[in-house]
Each structure stands twice: as C-alpha cells, then as structure tokens.
Design a protein around this motif. Structure first.
Motif, mmCIF file in Angstrom:
data_model
loop_
_atom_site.group_PDB
_atom_site.id
_atom_site.type_symbol
_atom_site.label_atom_id
_atom_site.label_comp_id
_atom_site.label_asym_id
_atom_site.label_seq_id
_atom_site.Cartn_x
_atom_site.Cartn_y
_atom_site.Cartn_z
ATOM 1 N N GLU A 147 0.852 -1.192 0.000
ATOM 2 C CA GLU A 147 0.000 0.000 0.000
ATOM 3 C C GLU A 147 0.883 1.236 0.000
ATOM 4 O OE1 GLU A 147 -3.059 -0.709 -0.367
ATOM 5 O OE2 GLU A 147 -2.960 -2.836 0.167
ATOM 6 N N GLU A 148 0.279 2.398 -0.125
ATOM 7 C CA GLU A 148 1.031 3.648 -0.051
ATOM 8 C C GLU A 148 1.677 3.753 1.326
ATOM 9 O OE1 GLU A 148 2.655 7.099 -1.539
ATOM 10 O OE2 GLU A 148 1.239 5.843 -2.652
ATOM 11 N N ALA A 149 2.997 3.874 1.351
ATOM 12 C CA ALA A 149 3.748 3.945 2.605
ATOM 13 C C ALA A 149 4.363 5.337 2.725
ATOM 14 C CB ALA A 149 4.834 2.869 2.649
ATOM 15 N N GLU A 150 3.801 6.132 3.597
ATOM 16 C CA GLU A 150 4.259 7.509 3.749
ATOM 17 C C GLU A 150 5.726 7.553 4.178
ATOM 18 O OE1 GLU A 150 3.090 11.588 6.221
ATOM 19 O OE2 GLU A 150 1.913 9.749 6.473
ATOM 20 N N GLY A 151 6.490 8.382 3.516
ATOM 21 C CA GLY A 151 7.893 8.548 3.854
ATOM 22 C C GLY A 151 8.831 7.541 3.216
ATOM 23 N N ARG A 152 8.277 6.543 2.527
ATOM 24 C CA ARG A 152 9.109 5.554 1.847
ATOM 25 C C ARG A 152 9.215 5.900 0.369
ATOM 26 N NH1 ARG A 152 10.254 4.851 6.066
ATOM 27 N NH2 ARG A 152 12.078 5.725 5.053
ATOM 28 N N GLU A 153 10.359 5.587 -0.204
ATOM 29 C CA GLU A 153 10.594 5.891 -1.612
ATOM 30 C C GLU A 153 10.184 4.743 -2.528
ATOM 31 O OE1 GLU A 153 14.085 8.618 0.182
ATOM 32 O OE2 GLU A 153 14.687 6.859 -0.995
ATOM 33 N N PHE A 154 10.037 3.556 -1.948
ATOM 34 C CA PHE A 154 9.548 2.393 -2.687
ATOM 35 C C PHE A 154 8.332 1.815 -1.984
ATOM 36 C CE2 PHE A 154 9.261 -2.249 -2.845
ATOM 37 C CZ PHE A 154 9.125 -2.467 -4.206
ATOM 38 N N ASP A 155 7.267 1.681 -2.722
ATOM 39 C CA ASP A 155 6.116 0.863 -2.334
ATOM 40 C C ASP A 155 5.407 0.512 -3.640
ATOM 41 O OD1 ASP A 155 4.371 3.043 -3.031
ATOM 42 O OD2 ASP A 155 4.521 3.825 -0.994
ATOM 43 N N TYR A 156 4.413 -0.353 -3.556
ATOM 44 C CA TYR A 156 3.782 -0.803 -4.799
ATOM 45 C C TYR A 156 3.135 0.333 -5.586
ATOM 46 C CZ TYR A 156 1.048 -3.162 -8.288
ATOM 47 O OH TYR A 156 0.520 -3.535 -9.500
ATOM 48 N N PRO A 157 2.327 1.198 -4.975
ATOM 49 C CA PRO A 157 1.706 2.258 -5.773
ATOM 50 C C PRO A 157 2.721 3.152 -6.480
ATOM 51 C CG PRO A 157 0.570 2.039 -3.677
ATOM 52 C CD PRO A 157 1.798 1.185 -3.589
ATOM 53 N N LYS A 158 3.802 3.509 -5.784
ATOM 54 C CA LYS A 158 4.817 4.361 -6.407
ATOM 55 C C LYS A 158 5.537 3.609 -7.528
ATOM 56 C CE LYS A 158 5.854 7.029 -2.181
ATOM 57 N NZ LYS A 158 5.318 6.171 -1.118
ATOM 58 N N ALA A 159 5.917 2.362 -7.257
ATOM 59 C CA ALA A 159 6.622 1.575 -8.271
ATOM 60 C C ALA A 159 5.751 1.374 -9.506
ATOM 61 C CB ALA A 159 7.043 0.228 -7.689
ATOM 62 N N HIS A 160 4.489 1.052 -9.295
ATOM 63 C CA HIS A 160 3.572 0.838 -10.418
ATOM 64 C C HIS A 160 3.400 2.116 -11.224
ATOM 65 C CE1 HIS A 160 0.365 -0.799 -12.802
ATOM 66 N NE2 HIS A 160 -0.523 0.038 -12.307
ATOM 67 N N ALA A 161 3.267 3.238 -10.546
ATOM 68 C CA ALA A 161 3.109 4.518 -11.244
ATOM 69 C C ALA A 161 4.339 4.860 -12.075
ATOM 70 C CB ALA A 161 2.838 5.624 -10.230
ATOM 71 N N GLY A 162 5.524 4.494 -11.572
ATOM 72 C CA GLY A 162 6.759 4.825 -12.277
ATOM 73 C C GLY A 162 7.166 3.823 -13.335
ATOM 74 N N GLY A 163 6.480 2.681 -13.402
ATOM 75 C CA GLY A 163 6.816 1.667 -14.396
ATOM 76 C C GLY A 163 7.897 0.700 -13.966
ATOM 77 N N LEU A 164 8.240 0.694 -12.676
ATOM 78 C CA LEU A 164 9.296 -0.207 -12.192
ATOM 79 C C LEU A 164 8.812 -1.655 -12.217
ATOM 80 C CD1 LEU A 164 12.062 -0.675 -10.830
ATOM 81 C CD2 LEU A 164 10.951 -0.198 -8.636
ATOM 82 N N ASP A 165 9.602 -2.519 -12.826
ATOM 83 C CA ASP A 165 9.241 -3.931 -12.958
ATOM 84 C C ASP A 165 10.048 -4.845 -12.047
ATOM 85 O OD1 ASP A 165 7.381 -3.950 -15.450
ATOM 86 O OD2 ASP A 165 9.096 -2.743 -16.065
#
Length: 398
Positions: free
Chosen positions: A54-72
C-alpha cells in the motif's frame, strides 16, 4: 569541482532543471522493463514494518509508487553493517530481511513476486506485478563458511556486494583507511569462484580499487557495479568507479548501474560523504583509546547529530544523474549502463525529480530530451542488466 557549466547554472534554478515527464516518457516507462538494482526497502522493514503493498508515507519504494513509475524489477538490498559483522549477527540479520521480503510477497501475491532468474521476468510481471530479486550488500553474512554462498543462493540472493564500509573477510572497502587485503582475501577468491559456479552476480560497488580489479580479473563471467557513479565527477571519491575499472567491467560484458543519491552524483556531497567516513574512523579510534584508558566514551548519536547540522543536504538537479549516464555511455558504450537508485538508502538525499520510484518517467523524459532513442533508453532502464544477468546464469550452467 569538475561539474560542467550547464549543470552549475541549472543548480541555481532547480525548478527549471528537473525533467518533467511527458506522455511519451510515461508510455516508455510503462512499456520498457525497468530494473533497479538497489533499493534499501528491507532495512526499512526491519526498523518497523510498513506494508509496502500500500502507499507507505515517507518511503521511496512501495507498490503504488513503483507501479506509477513503471518499475518492474526491484532488487531488494539485504544490507548488513560492519558493526553487525563484528558483533557476529550479520547472518541472522540477513535472514530476517529475506524473511521480511518473502512475507511482503506472500501478503500481496497480486502485486509482488519473488524473482530468481531473468528468464522468469516476462511471465511473473504479468498482472502488473513488481518483481523482487535479492541483492546482498556486504558479504559479511557469509561469515567464513563457503557453504553459505550456496545457502543464500537457495534463499534467492542473486548478487553479492563483496564488502561495504569496512574491510571484511572477503575484500577491502573503498571507504576505509585500512587496507587489509590489497585485493581479495584467499577466502574472497574462493567466494568469487563459488558465485561464478552458482550464477550469483559479483558486485564491485563499495569495494576498493584493488579488490575490484582482482574480482573482475578472476571472474569467469561478467561482473556488475550495482550502484556506482563515475569518479570522473568526484576525483577523490574512491566509492565511485574509476574509468579504468568501468572499462574493465564493460570489456567483460558487465554493467555499471548509476545511482541517484546526491552523495554519489553531487561532487560536494561526495566530499562530505568521504569526510564523514574518515570522521567515523577517527571517532572509533578515539573511543577505543578512551575505553583502554577506562575513561567515558564519546556519544555516537551526538557525533552524528553534530555532523548532520554542519553538513546539510545539498539540493541537486536531475541533470546530475543524466550527466552521469551521458558520461558512462561515452566511456563504455550504451550496452553497459543501467540504474541502481539506492532509494530508501540515502536518507532522502536525492535529486529534484528523482525522489521516489514513481519518478522514473522524469528520468526517461530527460534521456529523451538529450536525444537518446527509445530502444537505447530501454537498454539503460533494464535491458542491459537482464542481458548481463542471463550471461552470468548461463556461465554457471557450464
């Protein structure tokens, strides 16, 4: 400080300097296979569980951020410190972090999958999963038992950074004043051979030039630098890779993965980082003297607080990372450059526009603006690392 005039000017106007993602950049980020070889999320999980599905405040990696950025493909860094090595608990700490990554994948099988082979990427990433291979940062958990190389391979470790910020049983560190081995130790040579046999990538980030040169020479397959910028921009900072060593990696078919942390890509920040490790070395020596004399020890927390106050984070434009990539491409070729961000491992000291894994489209936009073809950008984003990993895996088969 060896920074080009355009970057100096851009540093004065960071709001204008940061590359802004375009629709074309976002589309390429989603279409290409993005591989980041260094994310320090496991250490964060050990400091206090946060559900990275889920969205993890203060973290630079989590699923929502990775998915939004295209990280595989997000290599999870299994980092252990020299202190843990000295105290004899590095093996336990590494296993606990691996347990945490496995737990994360098990909690969210629709969002994450463990990855052990580059050949499984296309299958496992279907359904928009983010794949989680493991990279061991510091070979300390191997202790002095060669059988532990196989043990951690079986647990999913697919690269090992031979040492970190102090010499260990394998190699010397680029940060340390002391050079124990002036290359690899006898045990370290056996470790490299065993990694080659199993198909674990040999990672020369963090280690001294002498240790890196010997590891590259001894390896029978390509090697990587999982998160090393180019020393051309930071000439007194051995932690970044020299031109000579970068060329040796490329000649062997390997890749240099460019990090984003300002400690690597900003010359002033690199100087601060080098000075910090020297200061820690002096601090430790002084405390050893005080302990021997039966006197009160200096407080490490107070030392770190004073250091942070006197060495504030430096604002850095995304162009500093783009300049690193440009230099690497010109030095060793488009087929030997990748990315190893160091997200969640640099205390938020990151360039404008590259703050989290959601920001990969900004990097793509910057590369497109500099004239890179989409197929070459795809190589940098992940194609080169996957090719190298496959070659190392194939070498093990033989």
């Amino acid at each position: 400080m060896h920074r080009t005039l355009p970057v100096l000017l851009l540093a004065l106007v960071p709001a204008l300097a940061s590359a802004q993602a375009t629709d074309a950049a976002r589309a390429l980020a989603q279409d290409a296979v993005i591989v980041d070889t260094h994310i320090d999320a496991p250490g964060m999980l050990m400091d206090g569980w946060k559900d990275l599905g889920e969205e993890a405040e203060g973290r630079e990696f989590d699923y929502p951020k990775a998915h939004a950025g295209g990280l595989d493909v997000a290599f999870m860094s299994i980092y252990t410190s020299p202190r843990q090595d000295d105290e004899g608990n590095a093996w336990q700490a590494a296993n606990e972090m691996i347990d945490a990554v496995e737990a994360l994948a098990q909690r969210h099988p629709d969002k994450f999958a463990l990855l052990r082979s580059p050949g499984d990427v296309d299958t496992l990433r279907k359904g928009d999963r983010v794949l989680l291979p493991l990279g061991m940062e510091n070979g300390a958990p191997l202790v002095d038992d060669l059988a532990n190389v196989q043990f951690f391979f079986d647990r999913g470790v697919r690269y090992i950074t031979l040492a970190h910020s102090a010499p260990n049983r394998i190699a010397d560190s680029s940060y340390a004043v002391e050079r124990k081995w002036h290359g690899l130790s006898p045990f370290g040579r056996k470790v490299v051979a065993e990694m080659n046999r199993l198909g674990i990538m040999v990672d020369v980030s963090h280690i001294s030039d002498e240790s890196a040169a010997e590891a590259i020479k001894l390896s029978t397959v390509p090697v990587i630098a999982s998160h090393s910028a180019f020393r051309h921009f930071t000439p007194d900072f051995e932690r970044n890779i020299s031109d000579e060593l970068a060329k040796a990696i490329a000649d062997k078919g390997g890749v240099v993965q460019v990090p984003f942390g300002t400690a690597f890509v900003n010359p002033e920040s690199a100087a601060d980082t080098q000075a910090h490790f020297r200061a820690i070395n002096d601090f430790n020596k002084r405390n050893a003297e005080l302990k021997a004399a039966g006197e009160p020890l200096q407080d490490r927390a107070a030392f770190e607080k004073d250091w942070e106050e006197s060495h504030p984070a430096r604002q850095t434009p995304i162009e500093a990372v783009l300049d690193q990539i440009d230099y690497g491409v010109k030095l060793i070729g488009i087929d030997h450059i990748g990315i190893g961000s160091d997200f969640d491992g640099v205390d938020g000291e990151l360039p404008d526009g590259l703050r989290t894994t959601a920001d990969f489209p900004n990097l793509v936009a910057g590369l497109q603006a500099r004239g890179y073809k989409d197929e070459d950008i795809a190589k940098i984003l992940g194609g080169n690392l996957l090719r190298t990993w496959a070659a190392i895996e194939a070498g093990a088969a033989h």
